[in-house]
Write a protein that holds these residues in place. Sequence first.
Motif, short mmCIF file in Angstrom:
data_model
loop_
_atom_site.label_atom_id
_atom_site.label_comp_id
_atom_site.label_asym_id
_atom_site.label_seq_id
_atom_site.Cartn_x
_atom_site.Cartn_y
_atom_site.Cartn_z
N MET A 102 0.82 -1.21 0.00
CA MET A 102 0.00 0.00 0.00
C MET A 102 0.86 1.27 0.00
O MET A 102 0.47 2.28 -0.59
CB MET A 102 -0.93 0.00 1.21
N SER A 103 2.00 1.22 0.66
CA SER A 103 2.80 2.44 0.77
C SER A 103 3.78 2.63 -0.38
O SER A 103 4.06 3.78 -0.77
CB SER A 103 3.58 2.44 2.10
N GLN A 104 4.26 1.51 -0.96
CA GLN A 104 5.32 1.63 -1.96
C GLN A 104 4.90 1.20 -3.37
O GLN A 104 5.53 1.61 -4.35
CB GLN A 104 6.53 0.78 -1.53
N LYS A 105 3.88 0.37 -3.51
CA LYS A 105 3.55 -0.20 -4.82
C LYS A 105 2.19 0.23 -5.36
O LYS A 105 1.76 -0.24 -6.40
CB LYS A 105 3.61 -1.73 -4.75
N LEU A 106 1.52 1.10 -4.66
CA LEU A 106 0.18 1.54 -5.07
C LEU A 106 0.28 2.61 -6.15
O LEU A 106 0.92 3.65 -5.97
CB LEU A 106 -0.59 2.08 -3.86
N VAL A 107 -0.35 2.32 -7.29
CA VAL A 107 -0.45 3.29 -8.39
C VAL A 107 -1.92 3.70 -8.50
O VAL A 107 -2.80 2.84 -8.64
CB VAL A 107 0.02 2.67 -9.72
N ILE A 108 -2.17 4.99 -8.44
CA ILE A 108 -3.55 5.47 -8.57
C ILE A 108 -3.69 6.27 -9.86
O ILE A 108 -3.02 7.28 -10.05
CB ILE A 108 -3.94 6.35 -7.37
N MET A 109 -4.55 5.79 -10.75
CA MET A 109 -4.85 6.49 -11.98
C MET A 109 -6.07 7.38 -11.71
O MET A 109 -7.22 6.97 -11.91
CB MET A 109 -5.10 5.49 -13.12
N GLU A 110 -5.80 8.55 -11.19
CA GLU A 110 -6.85 9.40 -10.63
C GLU A 110 -7.91 9.78 -11.66
O GLU A 110 -9.10 9.87 -11.33
CB GLU A 110 -6.22 10.63 -10.00
N ASP A 111 -7.51 10.02 -12.89
CA ASP A 111 -8.49 10.42 -13.91
C ASP A 111 -9.50 9.32 -14.21
O ASP A 111 -10.62 9.60 -14.64
CB ASP A 111 -7.78 10.80 -15.21
N TYR A 112 -9.09 8.07 -13.95
CA TYR A 112 -9.96 6.93 -14.27
C TYR A 112 -10.51 6.24 -13.02
O TYR A 112 -11.26 5.28 -13.11
CB TYR A 112 -9.17 5.92 -15.13
N HIS A 113 -10.07 6.70 -11.86
CA HIS A 113 -10.53 6.17 -10.57
C HIS A 113 -10.22 4.68 -10.45
O HIS A 113 -11.06 3.88 -10.02
CB HIS A 113 -12.04 6.42 -10.41
N VAL A 114 -8.99 4.33 -10.81
CA VAL A 114 -8.53 2.95 -10.75
C VAL A 114 -7.22 2.90 -9.99
O VAL A 114 -6.31 3.71 -10.24
CB VAL A 114 -8.34 2.35 -12.16
N SER A 115 -7.10 1.96 -9.06
CA SER A 115 -5.86 1.75 -8.31
C SER A 115 -5.25 0.41 -8.68
O SER A 115 -5.96 -0.56 -8.93
CB SER A 115 -6.11 1.83 -6.81
N ILE A 116 -3.92 0.36 -8.74
CA ILE A 116 -3.20 -0.84 -9.18
C ILE A 116 -2.06 -1.11 -8.21
O ILE A 116 -1.34 -0.19 -7.79
CB ILE A 116 -2.62 -0.64 -10.60
N ILE A 117 -1.89 -2.39 -7.88
CA ILE A 117 -0.75 -2.83 -7.06
C ILE A 117 -0.08 -4.00 -7.76
O ILE A 117 -0.75 -4.93 -8.22
CB ILE A 117 -1.19 -3.26 -5.64
#
Length: 334
Positions: free
Chosen positions: A220-235
């Motif tokens: 959660m702290s180091q590998k979380l990618v948030i694509m804010e424009d699309y409201h999608v989170s990726i780990i």
Amino acid sequence: MNIYKQIKSEILNASHIVITSHKSPDGDSVGSSLGLQRFIEKLGKSAVICHPDIAPEFLFWLDTSQILLMTDQPQEVTAAFQKTDLIFCLDYNGTDRIGPDMQALLESATCKKIMIDHHLNPQDFPNLAVSDTSASSTAQLIVELIEQSGHENLLDEHIGTPLYLGILTDTGSFRFPSVLPRTHELLAKLLAAGVKHHLVHEVLNDNNTASRLRLQGYAMSQKLVIMEDYHVSIISLSKEELEQYDYQKGDTDGLANQALSIKGMKAAIVFTERDGMMKISFRSKGEENPVNVLAAEHFDGGGHANAAGGMSKLSVADTLDKIIDLVPKYFPAQ
């Protein structure tokens, strides 16, 4: 005769029963398998559970040691298939979901096969099928079997506990849209039969290891990618990262739901490098954000509209790039 009474009749007429479920077992596959086995025993028959591989450690409290594993006991599993005259196929809708070795045994078996499942697009391989995509879980359908075959009186804590566990885990603790009034009606029957629901929650939620919490914290702290424009989170987690935190099977369970819980997210994707490939979990919210289509079209997977799985043979970096490229197509910017 309704189909549940038909199934009961098949159980009573069988001499050797095998219960199977999908590869990478979860709470629903393990819970429905054990619940069905214990119901069959209450009917005066016996059944052997054969799974492709071992359950996560957090399910061991259910006495999973009795389950025969294709990975560890191939001779015993093969013998059970050769002897059986009735096979239950629980929580999967296609023979490829049980791994190539067990798939070969299942497809070569000439006995009657009964599928009980709640996933979309079932294959036409069983002789009898309860395929109900409106059901919250396969465990819920086993409770339906017990009730609608006329044996609600046989429900007790021993049978009901794994079934409660199966419904609990496959509904995200009763938060998913698949939870309908009928789900709660059947849960009430399990509680009335003696299931101690608070203890099930405690065993599931209060058994973290320090390494599991550290792995999830790192993710959660180091590998979380948030694509804010699309409201999608990726780990994404590589094999080396998993090994760094002494990964055990089940340690990343729940990560996708954590990523989805971030305010404003409509989908979350988590993938880990295991067994030479990327294992991918997709989660989403709402009917307008299905993830099973993405999983099926690009990652050899599928599942429910808001909870699906898939795989990738690309590297961690290439899989991440592929997902990032696909997100705008499936989750348009708002």
